[in-house]
Design an enzyme around this catalytic site. Structure first.
Site, PDB file in Angstrom:
ATOM      1  N   ASP A 138       0.510  -0.899  -0.410  1.00  0.00           N
ATOM      2  CA  ASP A 138       0.195  -0.206  -0.248  1.00  0.00           C
ATOM      3  C   ASP A 138       1.201   1.159  -0.234  1.00  0.00           C
ATOM      4  O   ASP A 138       1.865   1.258   0.692  1.00  0.00           O
ATOM      5  CB  ASP A 138      -0.583   0.369   1.137  1.00  0.00           C
ATOM      6  CG  ASP A 138      -1.249   1.086   1.562  1.00  0.00           C
ATOM      7  OD1 ASP A 138      -2.634   1.281   0.630  1.00  0.00           O
ATOM      8  OD2 ASP A 138      -1.301   2.222   2.049  1.00  0.00           O
ATOM      9  N   GLU A 155       0.918  -0.693  -5.719  1.00  0.00           N
ATOM     10  CA  GLU A 155      -0.107   0.374  -5.510  1.00  0.00           C
ATOM     11  C   GLU A 155       0.550   1.953  -5.598  1.00  0.00           C
ATOM     12  O   GLU A 155       0.635   2.671  -4.314  1.00  0.00           O
ATOM     13  CB  GLU A 155      -0.885   0.875  -3.870  1.00  0.00           C
ATOM     14  CG  GLU A 155      -2.250   1.411  -4.677  1.00  0.00           C
ATOM     15  CD  GLU A 155      -2.576   2.677  -2.864  1.00  0.00           C
ATOM     16  OE1 GLU A 155      -3.900   2.756  -3.148  1.00  0.00           O
ATOM     17  OE2 GLU A 155      -1.933   1.811  -2.131  1.00  0.00           O
TER      18      GLU A 155
END
Length: 701
Positions: A535, A590
């Site tokens: 993330d 990401e």
């Protein structure tokens, strides 16, 4: 649902849970003149970059003979020379996970000559795997040290020895070819069995990226510097920690580790002046179990077993570390804690010593499935997955949701909010305890049963891992753990993310690297996750964290003083570790910046991810549904968005994700149904045309 545009992946599989291959047969080298014995360990077979030559590096272990006239393999001058034959460094397998995994890393070439008899004995030095890429041409160059031999041997003898060397070389080549063919069979078995390797290949030159993308050449100085920093870190870890494989086992040293004689607890807290372990087990007495500090800032205490042999800390006990720090006295949850809970009515969490008896521990029954060629991912938040107004559990998700995911045709499930987070409203992104599962949904064993069931259904399980930042909490998180703001994080403004209100790791710190790399390995080893979605790595890779920054695609935006090289090197090490130890593992990045080289292998000079998230696609669907009429959809623009990606880098295209559904936006279903979602869904009540059309759309989308 996610689709992928993918290229053929680079194979790294080389181990197998099966009996040793019978791939080394006896060879028949020339006869020796007199009885003699020599044992030569062939400890390295190197495969050239072009894969067109073999070299065997050997050393003489013992040699005895009653005559100076010897077979070439018994000649010390020949044995001590660099005998050229071939093969690259050999992977080693994980004996703990696959007790029957075995192949060849080195073998002894034993000559017991009498007449023309000879014997080649296999002696496996530890567990290993034999990686031998295909090649078309084999050349053997034998350094016979002829100049030295000429002084003691006649010309005819020298010719005879040379011929013998060539004959033996031919035999060895045949042996290597047999091993190679056997290994090809093993690879096929491996891919079916799901075995893992545990070799992390050494760094290469990292220059391949310039051949792939010529636009990188103006930034070669930065990229070469980046790769040098990566190699430097790899070399230091190799020198001082024994390599990434050992370095990433920090959970075997830090936190709580139980042996047959007691429990050892260690914690890295260099800023602390005094420390002790407190908890239910010692009635929270700060003077009962005082810890000692070493020169590296690591505190340690050993608690021997009770008189009856039971552990000093019972399973399920609350524990904390009590410290005198530069900012005062404090009680903290251990940084490496494996479970933490919030008691009813309490605000801060408590660390839990989680070590159930063997008969209560969940035991995995099913192997991980093979990595799908094309991922179809169902993104899920376990706590939010119930149809009832409650926090759902791992067990309920296992029984109710996983079968539905399978029926819908997905082959992977990505789980959010697994790491413990005190603030539920953060959706799992303000992590407080990195090694602990979210206790709101159940116990560690409950999560294991969920993952095992997913594997039984053939579902690949990805974890949404958060290493880009950490919770700002002081009492139950890592912030100010040892009383300083520069412990796990950068100090001052660099260590604070003003938009997320969270702390930012110092990726150049030795112990931070150990903590984060070990954290990745913990989730794989303990819970059998098959991959990670990393993330927020845009925040990691740039000192501006992507804030108030518009990326236009100009390469100058990616390579310069704004790049956090330490963070990029950490990501390279993480991908090295995961792909080296677990051949089927998947890593997804990401990144909203479009960083070049993100999904190229580390050995080429890339960062090493398998996939990047194609963030613009989900945004495009929201834009079309919220702002455009059906007749205004621009197909050319849609196709451009779907295909706009870096050449040779694989992407995952979410139809929608939590970034759209939770962060100031609505799900696709809500965009289609809007307020009718609340009061027009009853089977026995009236509906609307909009709702009917929305349901029709979602059914066939």
């Amino acid at each position: 649902m996610a689709g992928t545009m993918h290229a053929a992946s680079r194979s790294a599989t080389v181990s197998c849970a099966m009996a040793p291959p019978a791939c080394l047969a006896s060879c028949a080298p020339p006869a020796a003149v007199l009885q003699s014995t020599t044992t030569t360990t062939i400890n390295r077979i190197c495969l050239s970059a072009a894969a067109t030559s073999i070299s065997i590096t050997g050393s003489s272990i013992s040699s005895s003979s009653s005559s100076s006239s010897r077979s070439p393999w018994l000649c010390p001058q020949l044995v001590d020379s660099q005998v050229s034959l071939l093969r690259s460094s050999l992977p080693r397998v994980n004996r703990e996970k696959n007790s029957h995994c075995i192949d060849i890393i080195s073998f002894n070439y034993v000559r017991q000559t009498s007449g023309s008899s000879a014997n080649l004995q296999e002696d496996v030095q530890g567990d290993a795997s034999f990686e031998s890429p295909a090649f078309s041409t084999t050349s053997v160059v034998m350094d016979t040290s002829k100049d030295r031999l000429a002084s003691s041997l006649s010309e005819n003898s020298t010719k005879a020895i040379s011929q013998n060397v060539e004959d033996e070389a031919s035999d060895v080549v045949q042996q290597v070819q047999a091993i190679r063919e056997e290994n090809a069979t093993l690879r096929g078995d491996i891919s079916q069995s799901g075995c893992e390797t545990n070799i992390i290949p050494p760094p290469e030159d990292g220059l391949r990226i310039f051949e792939i993308d010529s636009h990188l050449k103006p930034y070669k100085e930065h990229l070469v510097y980046r790769y040098k920093e990566y190699k430097k870190k790899r070399n230091l870890i190799e020198e001082y920690e024994g390599g990434l494989e050992a370095f990433s086992k920090g959970f075997e040293k830090f936190g709580f580790n139980r042996s047959s004689v007691g429990i050892t607890y260690r914690e890295w807290a260099p800023g602390a002046k005094w420390a002790s372990l407190i908890g239910d087990f010692n009635n929270w007495n700060p003077n009962a179990d005082v810890m000692k500090k070493d020169k590296f800032g690591v505190w340690e205490v050993f608690l021997p077993n009770q008189a009856d042999g039971s552990p000093a800390i019972p399973h399920g006990s609350r524990v904390k570390i009590h410290m005198n720090t530069p900012s005062g006295w404090k009680d903290s949850i251990p940084a490496w804690i494996k479970f933490a809970v919030q008691a009813p009515g309490d605000i801060p969490y408590n660390g839990i010593y989680y070590d159930p008896p063997d008969n209560e521990k969940y035991k995995f029954q099913h192997k991980s499935p093979r990595r799908p060629d094309s991922l179809r991912i169902y993104e899920a938040h376990v706590g939010m997955s119930s149809t009832e107004p409650k926090v759902n559990s791992y067990v309920e998700f296992r029984d109710d949701v996983l079968p539905r995911i399978k029926r819908l045709g997905y082959n992977a499930v990505q789980l959010m909010a697994i790491q413990e987070h005190a603030y539920y409203g953060s959706f799992g992104y303000h992590v407080t305890n990195f090694f602990a599962v979210s206790s709101r949904c159940g116990t560690p064993d409950d999560l294991k049963s969920l993952i095992d069931r997913a594997h039984e259904l053939g579902l690949f399980v990805l974890m949404d891992v958060v290493h880009s930042h950490a919770s700002n909490n002081v009492l139950d998180g890592l912030n100010m753990f040892d009383g300083t703001d520069s412990h796990y994080f950068h100090s001052g403004a660099r260590g604070y993310h003003w938009m997320w209100d969270s702390r930012l790791f110092d990726y150049g710190s030795w112990e931070v690297l150990r903590f984060l790399l070990s954290n990745l390995r913990w989730w794989v080893e303990e819970y059998h996750f098959d991959g990670f979605r990393f993330d927020g790595i845009t925040s990691m890779m740039y000192t501006h964290h992507g804030l108030q920054m518009t990326f236009t695609g100009s390469y100058g935006e990616y390579f310069g003083l704004a790049t956090d090289v330490d963070a990029v090197v950490y990501l390279m090490l993480a991908n090295d570790l995961l792909h080296g130890l677990y051949s089927q593992h998947v890593t997804v990045a990401e990144d909203v910046s479009g960083m070049p080289t993100l999904c190229r292998p580390v050995h080429e000079g890339g960062i090493g991810f398998d996939y990047r998230l194609q963030m613009a696609i989900a945004d495009k669907w929201i834009e079309l549904l919220s702002k455009k009429k059906d007749e205004e959809w621009d197909m050319g623009n849609i196709i451009f968005t779907l295909t706009n990606r870096r050449w040779s880098e694989k992407c995952i295209a979410y139809a929608e994700s939590h970034d759209q559904a939770l962060v100031g936006d609505k799900t696709l279903a809500f965009w289609l149904m809007d307020k009718d979602m609340y009061d027009k869904m009853a089977l026995d009540g009236p509906s609307t045309q909009e709702l009917i059309e929305a349901l029709h759309f979602t059914r066939f989308a």
